[in-house]
Write an enzyme that holds these catalytic residues in place. Structure first.
Site, PDB file in Angstrom:
ATOM      1  N   ASP A 168      84.946  11.288 -35.734  1.00 18.38           N
ATOM      2  CA  ASP A 168      85.110   9.968 -36.354  1.00 18.38           C
ATOM      3  C   ASP A 168      84.010   9.012 -35.889  1.00 18.38           C
ATOM      4  O   ASP A 168      83.458   8.243 -36.685  1.00 18.38           O
ATOM      5  CB  ASP A 168      86.475   9.374 -35.997  1.00 18.38           C
ATOM      6  CG  ASP A 168      87.608   9.977 -36.804  1.00 18.38           C
ATOM      7  OD1 ASP A 168      87.357  10.444 -37.917  1.00 18.38           O
ATOM      8  OD2 ASP A 168      88.747   9.989 -36.302  1.00 18.38           O
ATOM      9  N   ILE A 169      83.713   9.059 -34.602  1.00 20.39           N
ATOM     10  CA  ILE A 169      82.703   8.150 -34.059  1.00 20.39           C
ATOM     11  C   ILE A 169      81.327   8.471 -34.626  1.00 20.39           C
ATOM     12  O   ILE A 169      80.581   7.567 -35.045  1.00 20.39           O
ATOM     13  CB  ILE A 169      82.705   8.213 -32.519  1.00 20.39           C
ATOM     14  CG1 ILE A 169      84.022   7.648 -31.968  1.00 20.39           C
ATOM     15  CG2 ILE A 169      81.522   7.434 -31.944  1.00 20.39           C
ATOM     16  CD1 ILE A 169      84.250   7.901 -30.495  1.00 20.39           C
TER      17      ILE A 169
END
Length: 394
Positions: A168-169
């Protein structure tokens, strides 16, 4: 002081983490980011533990410098309201399941009719095409499917996910990068853009040297714990009190390491003279190094090895991270005011310009906090807003 993205309006339909983290980066750089949420607050991240009073710390980590408007996109009035806002937007970010925006009548072709140069960034687990396009994709699943989990952990342990939602990051960075590129392209030729970001694509692209080793050599990398498959010593060692990470990335550093440890003869040992030699004999080398590292504390070793410019550092927990003198010197914690929590602390955006401050200027918004003000900016009267509320549209 002007920020780089001042004047850019972004409508953020995304939920959970990858999209919101990406839009937060753009908000930090000056874009006006308006979160569009369901009136009942369906963004899972608002409900994830732990909480400060009734606010999720998870949500607070990804939504500073934004505004929040609630709109029910399943109602015709809500769709009309969103279209009104979209007609004046530069960018729309969404992470619904593939095809959802089209089913709502708000797909890219519709948005282009409202604003020809609109930029739509869609974030999904598997992308807009392919046999998996309709499946949900969450970070740990993508870590597994995308090969990251298989190379993470110790050789004799099970495959392990990375401790943070790293897919996600990483995806959030591509959200920001792709939108910035699309805005630049629009500046040059006036064209809008449809951006299709897949968590799986990004995970595969982010395997780095693991990919290269396979595609060019057919080598399938395996778990090596904290060691490196191509360099040694490049791993953690237990000291008298706690572990230390040592990254002697070339022969010079290794030779310096042998001097600091009081064993200059190791650099002349034919088993260890080159990195290739050390890889072949890594077990013997590790045993020698372990026998020395346990004789001093990690901080003492860090000071000693750093004096010889050998990259190293103790394995810190998060409390130790924020007490680290370098982290404190870089002012990686910032304070902002929250309407219900008072003063809150968040991690600072790591971008440091010479002429522009990148900081938290507003708190992560409470659900629907800016609905009335923003709708009035779009020309709605207090009566119209009241009716929309009564009908469950906002």
């Amino acid at each position: 002081m002007n920020k780089p993205l001042e004047g850019i309006k972004i409508l953020d339909l995304s939920r959970v983490l990858a999209g919101p983290l990406g839009s937060m980066q753009l908000a930090d750089l000056g874009a006006e980011v308006i979160r569009i949420e369901a009136p009942e607050g369906k963004d899972d991240i608002r409900h994830w533990w732990p909480f400060v009073d009734e606010e999720s710390t998870y949500y607070l980590s990804a939504n500073r410098n934004k505004k929040s408007v609630t709109i029910n996109l399943k109602k015709d009035e809500g769709k009309a309201l969103f279209k009104k806002m979209a007609s004046k937007a530069d960018v729309i970010i969404e992470n619904f399941k593939t095809g959802t925006l089209d089913r709502l009548g708000l797909g890219y072709e519709t948005l282009k009719q409202l604003k020809e140069d609109i930029i739509l960034c869609s974030v999904t687990g598997y992308g807009q095409t392919g046999p998996y396009k309709n499946l949900p994709g969450y970070d740990p699943v993508i870590q597994a499917v995308g090969g990251l989990m298989d190379i993470t952990g110790h050789p004799d342990s099970e495959a392990t996910r990375v401790g943070t939602p790293v897919v996600d990051i990483m995806t959030s960075h591509y959200v920001a990068i792709s939108i910035l590129a699309a805005l630049r392209k629009r500046d040059m030729n006036g064209d809008g853009e449809r951006i299709d970001l897949s968590l799986l694509d990004i995970q595969v692209a982010s395997l780095g040297n693991i990919v290269s080793s396979y595609l060019l050599k057919g080598h399938i990398s395996k778990r090596m714990g904290n060691a490196h498959g191509n360099i040694t010593p490049y791993e953690t060692f237990q000291c008298a009190d706690k572990p230390i990470m040592v990254a002697a990335g070339n022969d010079r550093m290794f030779y310096q390491l042998t001097e600091m440890m009081g064993h200059p003869e190791w650099k002349e040992d034919p088993r260890f003279k080159t990195n290739a030699d050390r890889i072949e004999n890594r077990t013997e080398l590790r045993e020698l190094l372990e026998s020395e590292f346990v004789k001093k504390g990690a901080d003492e070793w860090e000071e000693l090895l750093s004096s010889a410019m050998i990259p190293c550092g103790p394995v810190n927990n998060v409390e130790q991270v924020f007490n680290h003198p370098q982290v404190r010197a870089r002012q990686m914690v910032q304070n902002s005011s929250h309407p219900t929590l008072g003063e809150i602390k968040t991690v600072r955006n790591p971008i440091k310009f010479t002429n522009t401050r990148v900081e938290a200027t507003s708190h992560p918004p409470i659900l629907g906090e800016h609905t009335e003000d923003i709708l009035m900016d779009y020309g709605l009267s207090e009566k119209e807003i009241r009716v929309l509320k009564e009908n469950g549209v906002i």
